[in-house]
Design an enzyme around this catalytic site. Sequence first.
Site, mmCIF file in Angstrom:
data_model
loop_
_atom_site.group_PDB
_atom_site.id
_atom_site.type_symbol
_atom_site.label_atom_id
_atom_site.label_comp_id
_atom_site.label_asym_id
_atom_site.label_seq_id
_atom_site.Cartn_x
_atom_site.Cartn_y
_atom_site.Cartn_z
ATOM 1 N N PHE A 1 0.860 -1.175 0.000
ATOM 2 C CA PHE A 1 0.000 0.000 0.000
ATOM 3 C C PHE A 1 0.900 1.230 0.000
ATOM 4 C CE2 PHE A 1 -3.312 2.622 2.505
ATOM 5 C CZ PHE A 1 -4.023 2.919 1.364
ATOM 6 N N GLN B 1 12.411 -8.954 44.143
ATOM 7 C CA GLN B 1 11.159 -8.250 43.862
ATOM 8 C C GLN B 1 11.316 -7.199 42.756
ATOM 9 O OE1 GLN B 1 9.229 -5.872 46.985
ATOM 10 N NE2 GLN B 1 7.664 -7.461 47.007
ATOM 11 N N GLU C 1 1.857 3.294 9.951
ATOM 12 C CA GLU C 1 0.385 3.283 9.862
ATOM 13 C C GLU C 1 -0.239 4.332 10.775
ATOM 14 O OE1 GLU C 1 -0.251 -1.213 8.686
ATOM 15 O OE2 GLU C 1 -2.158 -0.216 9.056
ATOM 16 N N GLY D 1 3.305 12.643 5.143
ATOM 17 C CA GLY D 1 3.322 11.524 6.082
ATOM 18 C C GLY D 1 2.022 11.547 6.846
ATOM 19 N N GLU E 1 4.704 10.020 1.119
ATOM 20 C CA GLU E 1 5.699 10.662 0.257
ATOM 21 C C GLU E 1 6.621 11.480 1.153
ATOM 22 O OE1 GLU E 1 3.717 12.963 -2.719
ATOM 23 O OE2 GLU E 1 2.542 11.250 -3.433
#
Lengths: 389, 275
Positions: A122, A278, A363, A130, A126
């Site tokens: 996909f 711990q 994404e 963004g 560019e």
Amino acid sequence: MDYFLTEEQQMIKEIAAKIATEKVRPVRAELDESEEFPWDLMKIMAQSDLFGVYLPEEYGGLGGGVLENCLAIEELGRACIGVATTYAASGLGAYPILLHGSEEQKQKYLPVIASGEKLAAFAVTESGAGSDAGGIQTTAKREGDFYLLNGTKQWITNGGEAEIYTVVAITDRAKGARGASAFIVEKGDPGFSFGKKEKKMGICTSATRELLFNDCKIPADRLISREGTGFIVTMKTFDVSRPGIGALAVGLSQGALDISVEYARKRVQFGKPIISFQAVQHMLADMATETEAARALVYAAARYIDSGAKDISKLSAIAKLFPTDVAMRVTTNAVQVLGGYGYMRDYPVEKMMRDAKILQIYEGTNQIQRNIIGQELNKEYGRIKETFF
Amino acid sequence: MINDKMTNGAKRMHVVVCIKQVPDAKNVRIDPETCTLVRQGVESIVNPHDWYAVEAALRFRDEYGGKVTALTMGPPQAEEALRETLALGVDEAVLLSDRAFAGADTWATSLTLARAIEKLGPVELVICGKQAIDGDTAQVGPGLAAHLDRPYTTYARRLELLNGGELRAERVTDFGYEIVQMELPAVVTVVREIGDPRMPGLKHKMKAKKKEIPVLGAAELNLHPEEVGLQGSYTQVVKVFSPPPRCDREMINGDAEEQAEKLLRLLQEAKVPGL
């Protein structure tokens, strides 16, 4: 935890986990170092029918949805999110066709993607576009029965390796956001070539490359939906793909947790395994808690999307934002638990920490996810008339 | 019945792959009374060497056409092992299960498998793993060939069908490999060099869940009870034990040069002639 998966979902998980453990894990360090594209692994995944889990049966898939896709991605990501990203990016390239393509386009492209014969990709980003997709400069101009594409796409996952590209380009600049359109471009189309391959901080086996369009001539029937729907196609695609990024993060977190706990049980300091301290226990407890919460969120979001719900943008953004922030914390702490060993390339967690960073960026950066969530909240509460005071 | 000579391309190949369910080597116990393996409560796996046999069978089918049938003799739960092979793309599976089969040695086992193969109709090629990790005898493959009265070869790393219809196999030896050529039908056992076993496929796995697996007993194979199982066995395990260590052992550490030096000194101290 039992997430009440169906028998088929369980099988997807099992097969993806088997491939991850037996085939991906032994080569992940080598792939990270060589930055070679994992073709052998893609072929194995294709033979195991993994590329079709989320595609309808009439197009050669297995009829699953976002959850099935997420299950496969998560298990692969547990071994290496560079490899899992390569797998998931093919789905990202297929979604625009699945969601908005014509019947002819679906029949032509989805079966070869489902079989894994061809990878998809996909392309929106560019150099100047963004987070702000409005900055897209690549143009598509109709000339008779063809479109001519011109411009350069940047940082395209699976670039150069995929055969099928969904590309967003401007068809009418005057219309702003409504002037973008999505096209299918095939490797080998005249005027379509590839630029430089990027060297990255992490997910080095994944190919990230420029796409160059120089009077690239494609038949007019490669237009997805109608002219002007490019942004809608993009947003709808991200709505269903973002939980997949969450799934990558869950797999990565789990992989880092697995190594951390195993190490902490074996590593002896002050005469005791460090898990008995711990300070270490609490770190591991937080890692496990956040990982499980992220998984529950991804599965819940995926199921909601698969139910056919329409109001999915906010939940989808949440299912990307939280798990990926978790993955960054969990992998950073995995390096901390392993101490000096964790920082060495001989151990897998430094790679996991380098790999994790991209999850907060691609994404849609996590800042953009917060924008989406915030805007949706504003809309949602604007519709509610009652007061909560 | 097994058919006689066939020619390449004139006919589709029917390949039978014999597999065995074995106890997971991680937790094996032996019954001190009977000297046989205790299988109850022990997780079973497909004999690891048999995955190479399955891969060899699938590659042979993919290359020359035809179908692959997986065959096993074992208790009812051996059906699980057969389903695992179906998930890899094996076409059919047959389970040989009968209380009378219990306690079979390699003679009785190979006889039972051979009768089943004859019953499966024309079979051109039978493939087995080189041996099973429980008994480690490596006898069932050759035994099958004897009962079927067909040629065989063992430890094959490559199988090829020649234009004349003969099978050409590369047989691994300690010093290289031999090229063996034989007429089909034939029996071969294969080694890991044949190729990595493939991963299961989702579509195959889904089909495998529902696939009917016929179960055949002694009666269906026209075998008398005295021909199968413990009764039909010519050998009996008298005792199974871990051999006591024969002598003191000493591990020599260090890099290759240091190790060689220490070894030479020790051999000289032991007054080995010529050193």
